[in-house]
Design an enzyme around this catalytic site. Structure first.
Site, PDB file in Angstrom:
ATOM      1  N   LYS A 201     -49.047  14.024 -29.187  1.00 10.78           N
ATOM      2  CA  LYS A 201     -50.048  14.532 -28.263  1.00 10.78           C
ATOM      3  C   LYS A 201     -49.395  14.665 -26.896  1.00 10.78           C
ATOM      4  O   LYS A 201     -48.913  13.690 -26.329  1.00 10.78           O
ATOM      5  CB  LYS A 201     -51.216  13.567 -28.205  1.00 10.78           C
ATOM      6  CG  LYS A 201     -52.284  13.997 -27.235  1.00 10.78           C
ATOM      7  CD  LYS A 201     -53.506  13.151 -27.416  1.00 10.78           C
ATOM      8  CE  LYS A 201     -54.577  13.537 -26.439  1.00 10.78           C
ATOM      9  NZ  LYS A 201     -55.771  12.725 -26.650  1.00 10.78           N
ATOM     10  N   LYS A 255     -50.913  18.284 -30.963  1.00 14.21           N
ATOM     11  CA  LYS A 255     -51.919  18.717 -29.998  1.00 14.21           C
ATOM     12  C   LYS A 255     -51.297  18.926 -28.645  1.00 14.21           C
ATOM     13  O   LYS A 255     -50.546  18.060 -28.210  1.00 14.21           O
ATOM     14  CB  LYS A 255     -52.980  17.606 -29.929  1.00 14.21           C
ATOM     15  CG  LYS A 255     -54.120  17.846 -28.990  1.00 14.21           C
ATOM     16  CD  LYS A 255     -55.054  16.663 -29.080  1.00 14.21           C
ATOM     17  CE  LYS A 255     -56.211  16.831 -28.134  1.00 14.21           C
ATOM     18  NZ  LYS A 255     -57.125  15.712 -28.227  1.00 14.21           N
TER      19      LYS A 255
HETATM   20  C1  PBG Z   1     -58.289  11.882 -25.495  1.00 19.86           C
HETATM   21  C2  PBG Z   1     -58.674  13.236 -25.988  1.00 19.86           C
HETATM   22  C3  PBG Z   1     -58.279  14.434 -25.387  1.00 19.86           C
HETATM   23  C4  PBG Z   1     -58.864  15.477 -26.113  1.00 19.86           C
HETATM   24  C5  PBG Z   1     -59.554  14.889 -27.163  1.00 19.86           C
HETATM   25  N1  PBG Z   1     -59.440  13.492 -27.057  1.00 19.86           N
HETATM   26  C6  PBG Z   1     -57.343  14.756 -24.330  1.00 19.86           C
HETATM   27  C7  PBG Z   1     -57.342  13.999 -23.085  1.00 19.86           C
HETATM   28  O1  PBG Z   1     -58.351  13.936 -22.378  1.00 19.86           O
HETATM   29  O2  PBG Z   1     -56.277  13.468 -22.769  1.00 19.86           O
HETATM   30  C8  PBG Z   1     -58.734  16.910 -25.758  1.00 19.86           C
HETATM   31  C9  PBG Z   1     -59.308  17.896 -26.678  1.00 19.86           C
HETATM   32  C10 PBG Z   1     -59.430  19.262 -26.135  1.00 19.86           C
HETATM   33  O3  PBG Z   1     -58.963  19.592 -25.029  1.00 19.86           O
HETATM   34  O4  PBG Z   1     -60.022  20.084 -26.842  1.00 19.86           O
HETATM   35  N2  PBG Z   1     -58.548  10.824 -26.313  1.00 19.86           N
END
Ligand code: PBG
Length: 331
Positions: A201, A255
């Site tokens: 991520k 991601k």
């Molecule tokens: C963090 C989380 C994030 C997303 C889902 N869970 C990113 C973040 O805020 O660091 C992002 C998903 C998206 O942008 O669609 N647990």
């Protein structure tokens, strides 16, 4: 690769000449089986609230969830991912609401598992929807404390499993959390609860609309770069994946999606494990805006998702899931 054949005997355009031949030789095909639908859950009753930063996406109160889950079932979408919109008064430095047996995610899981047998459920393990500072873990002395955080994450994962969650998806990027989660799940006899690790991520600039959607954007103090990956790196992604597979991950998440096609492909080629990609909120909103302003057409959605498949994704988390499944069904 040696090219066999030569123009004018060889004409690659022959096999592109009509729709039927293009369909006949197509190498990748998107289907509803490839889609994972994210659903935002909120408090209250009788609420289907549009999210401004993500046109077409809503937050649902628990009593309205069946409306959207039923749609997903009808389109044969295999999996939904639940995200809570936690009210501010339930957020604190430790994200304790994550461990409340009656929090939004727990309530949603219970009702969905009771009423819908044919669809899988997935939940994020991370504290950001619950912390007052918007970080994914406990914030101490200017940074997220890894070891204290993973103790809470393990409990959060166990609670989700107890409520019926099928796929536990740690998205926090702490070190060592997959092992802790596998351990606590097995100890409590959740041997078949799956772990989809957000192993890769990135600290991405494409998460903005989502942070708005879960209400953590304005709250975020500082940066997530001390735990999420640096977008300049790809070798490091392989180390992350290797570690998480060793710790017990069943599947791997990459991601965001489209800016990271190279990463998806490399991981798939190297590890042969199911790789799921996440077309994140910023990607969604860009495409949405492009379509709205008539800069690109609707088929750009299919193109973006097919590119993720072509790179090696087994499935894709996308806010377009319902629209795309509907379109694929009518084709
Ligand atoms: C963090 C989380 C994030 C997303 C889902 N869970 C990113 C973040 O805020 O660091 C992002 C998903 C998206 O942008 O669609 N647990």
């Amino acid at each position: 690769m040696k090219i066999l054949g030569k123009y004018p005997n060889l004409r690659l355009r022959r096999v592109r000449k009509s729709d039927w031949i293009r369909r006949l030789i197509s190498e990748n095909k998107l289907s509803a089986d490839d889609l994972i639908l994210p659903i935002f859950v909120r408090e209250g009753k009788n609420k289907i609230e549009p999210i401004k930063s993500m046109p077409g996406v809503n937050r649902y109160s628990i009593d309205k969830l069946s409306y959207v889950v039923e749609k997903a079932c009808n389109f044969k979408i295999p999996l939904i991912a639940l995200f809570p919109y936690t009210p501010n008064n339930k957020k604190n430095n430790y994200g304790t609401e994550a461990l409340n047996r009656n929090n939004l995610v727990c309530k949603a899981l219970k009702i969905i598992k009771k009423n819908f047998k044919e669809i899988g459920t997935m939940c994020d393990v991370a504290l950001d929807p619950y912390t007052s500072h918007g970080h994914d873990g406990i914030f101490l002395n200017g940074d997220v404390d890894n070891d204290k955080t993973i103790k809470i994450l393990a409990k959060q994962a166990l609670l989700q499993a107890q409520m019926g969650c099928d796929i536990i998806a740690p998205s926090d990027m702490m070190d060592g959390r997959v092992a802790e989660i596998r351990k606590i799940l097995d100890k409590n006899n959740f041997k078949n609860t799956k772990i989809l690790s957000y192993a890769v991520k990135y600290a991405s600039n494409f998460y903005g609309p989502f942070r708005e959607a879960v209400g953590s954007k304005r709250k975020l103090k500082g940066t997530k770069k001390t735990y999420q990956m640096d977008f300049r790196n790809s070798q490091e992604a392989l180390r992350e994946v290797a570690v998480d597979i060793n710790e017990g991950a069943d599947m791997i998440m990459v991601k965001p999606g489209m800016p990271y096609l190279d990463i998806i492909k490399t991981i798939k080629d190297s590890f042969k494990i199911p790789v799921i990609s996440y077309q994140v909120s910023g990607e969604f909103s860009l495409i949405k805006n492009g379509i709205k302003n008539k800069l690109i057409n609707e088929d750009s959605i299919l193109e973006s998702l097919t590119s993720l498949k072509r790179a090696g994704s087994s499935a894709i988390v996308t806010y377009f899931a319902l629209d795309v499944a509907k379109k694929l069904k009518s084709n």
